[in-house]
Design a protein around this motif. Structure first.
Motif: not given
Ligand SMILES: Cc1cc2nc3c(=O)[nH]c(=O)nc-3n(C[C@H](O)[C@H](O)[C@H](O)COP(=O)(O)O)c2cc1C
Length: 360
Positions: A47-49, A107-109, A127-133, A239-241, A300-304, A326-328
């Motif tokens: 469901r997360r994939r 982003h967290a860079d 800091s990637s969303g992949r950690e949430t897996l 949770i990120g974002a 909104p997703v940071p990477s655009i 990236h996700d949108c």
């Molecule tokens: C499931 C999931 C997927 C994510 N995918 C992306 C992505 O594809 N590109 C991106 O820039 N951020 C993505 N993020 C958001 C970043 O991880 C997040 O914005 C970043 O670590 C900064 O943290 P903050 O938004 O909590 O300050 C994703 C977050 C989650 C929870």
């Protein structure tokens, strides 16, 4: 100090970076004797994939095959640490080599470099969303315990994308559309809007999701710092974002009078009933047994791919357009993660409540 562990009695530690060999979780404190298979955990992971072929999500494709490394013997939990992992397979680290010396806005860079003086820039590293897996794998076990022991069910749905809001609620529609939206008409409009923002504007969009905890046990939560809503808010904000959390009427309570906001109580058929649920299922930080309602504001997703101003590692002004996969709009992908975090908090609090009240 390191911040990778969550929970008290039902405690998880997640590990792994986006482009490292694997992502995983250790669950310590899961009671012994729970029937558990990798297939059950896999269901939640699916469901997360990202959905194959979807135009609104990342095109990163991985099998995300769950492996149980410890803590389960002959199909049952043993009471020892459960270790779960999935391999990271579809990493394209070279996509990120151009941004290793620049900071993606939002982003967290920047803060990772600021804090550690060094970062794993591949796919956002830790800091990637992949950690949430990892959280979803642990959440699958917590959900199972809650369902079995307390008949508690947790589900989430998207209620707003940009300025588009849902108008109807039909729970059976949620898992039928890519947005995880209970209003199929709104879902179709949201999808169209996201595709336009992504492909025409090279941009991303924010959203609001709602998490519903149905039939939660009564009496969960500790006064005063460990109130149930405080624990849930922390879980959600981890949770990120996720940039906002509200419970029950939330911010709307500011516009109400006490006579409108107070959930009146009556006794009917020998049971206590609340005539409304503006409190969102807790009073004084303790669950009432009413549904627990949490809404999350997602940025909104940071990477655009639209170019934006930023700075380099050596503080030079520059522009950045993020071209990886990236996700949108994160709403549908964060739903299983937020459900999992809610399940982890409730399971932990339920175990605490059992210990606390064992002499009652
Ligand atoms: C499931 C999931 C997927 C994510 N995918 C992306 C992505 O594809 N590109 C991106 O820039 N951020 C993505 N993020 C958001 C970043 O991880 C997040 O914005 C970043 O670590 C900064 O943290 P903050 O938004 O909590 O300050 C994703 C977050 C989650 C929870």
């Amino acid at each position: 100090m390191p911040g990778n562990t969550f929970g008290t009695l039902f405690r998880i530690t997640t590990w792994g970076e986006s482009h490292g060999p694997a992502t995983g979780v250790i669950i310590d404190g899961c009671p012994a004797g729970l029937a558990l298979t990798a297939a059950e955990i896999q269901k939640e992971v699916e469901r997360r994939r990202p959905i194959a072929g979807s135009k609104i999500t990342t095109t990163r494709r991985e099998k995300d095959q769950v492996r149980i490394l410890s803590g389960v013997f002959e199909g049952k939990t043993t009471g020892t640490p459960i270790s779960l992992m999935v391999a990271n397979e579809d990493t394209r680290s070279k996509d990120y080599s151009k941004i290793q010396d620049m900071y993606r806005p939002a982003h967290a860079d920047y803060t990772y470099d600021l804090k550690y003086g060094f970062r794993d820039y591949r796919g956002g590293g830790r800091s990637s969303g992949r950690e949430t897996l990892a959280r979803v794998m642990a959440g699958a076990i917590a959900k199972k315990i809650l369902l079995q022991k307390t008949k508690t069910v947790i589900f989430g749905h998207t209620i707003q994308v940009g300025d588009l809001k849902v108008k109807t609620f039909n729970r059976s529609e949620i898992e039928k559309n890519e947005l995880r939206c209970a209003d199929p008409v709104a879902a179709a409009k949201m999808k169209k809007m996201i595709e336009k923002i992504r492909f025409t504007e090279g941009d991303s969009i924010g959203a609001i999701i709602e998490i519903v905890i149905k039939n939660p046990p009564k009496g969960l939560g500790e006064p005063v710092f460990d109130k149930l809503e405080a624990e849930l808010a922390k879980a959600m904000m981890s949770i990120g974002a996720v940039k906002a959390v509200e419970m029950g009427a939330g911010f709307a309570a500011a516009t109400l009078k006490g006579s409108q906001n107070n959930d009146q109580m009556i006794k009917k058929g020998g049971k206590v009933h609340f005539l409304s649920n503006n409190s969102g299922g807790t009073l004084g930080g303790i669950s009432t047994g009413e549904d627990i309602i949490i809404r999350l504001g997602i940025k909104p997703v940071p990477s655009i791919s639209k170019p934006l101003k930023t700075i380099t590692k050596s503080s030079k002004n520059t522009e950045i357009a993020t071209l990886g996969r990236h996700d949108c709009c994160l709403a549908p992908r964060i739903i299983p993660v937020a459900e999992s975090m809610a399940a982890l908090v409730l399971t932990d609090k339920w175990l605490q409540q059992m210990v606390q009240n064992s002499l009652r």
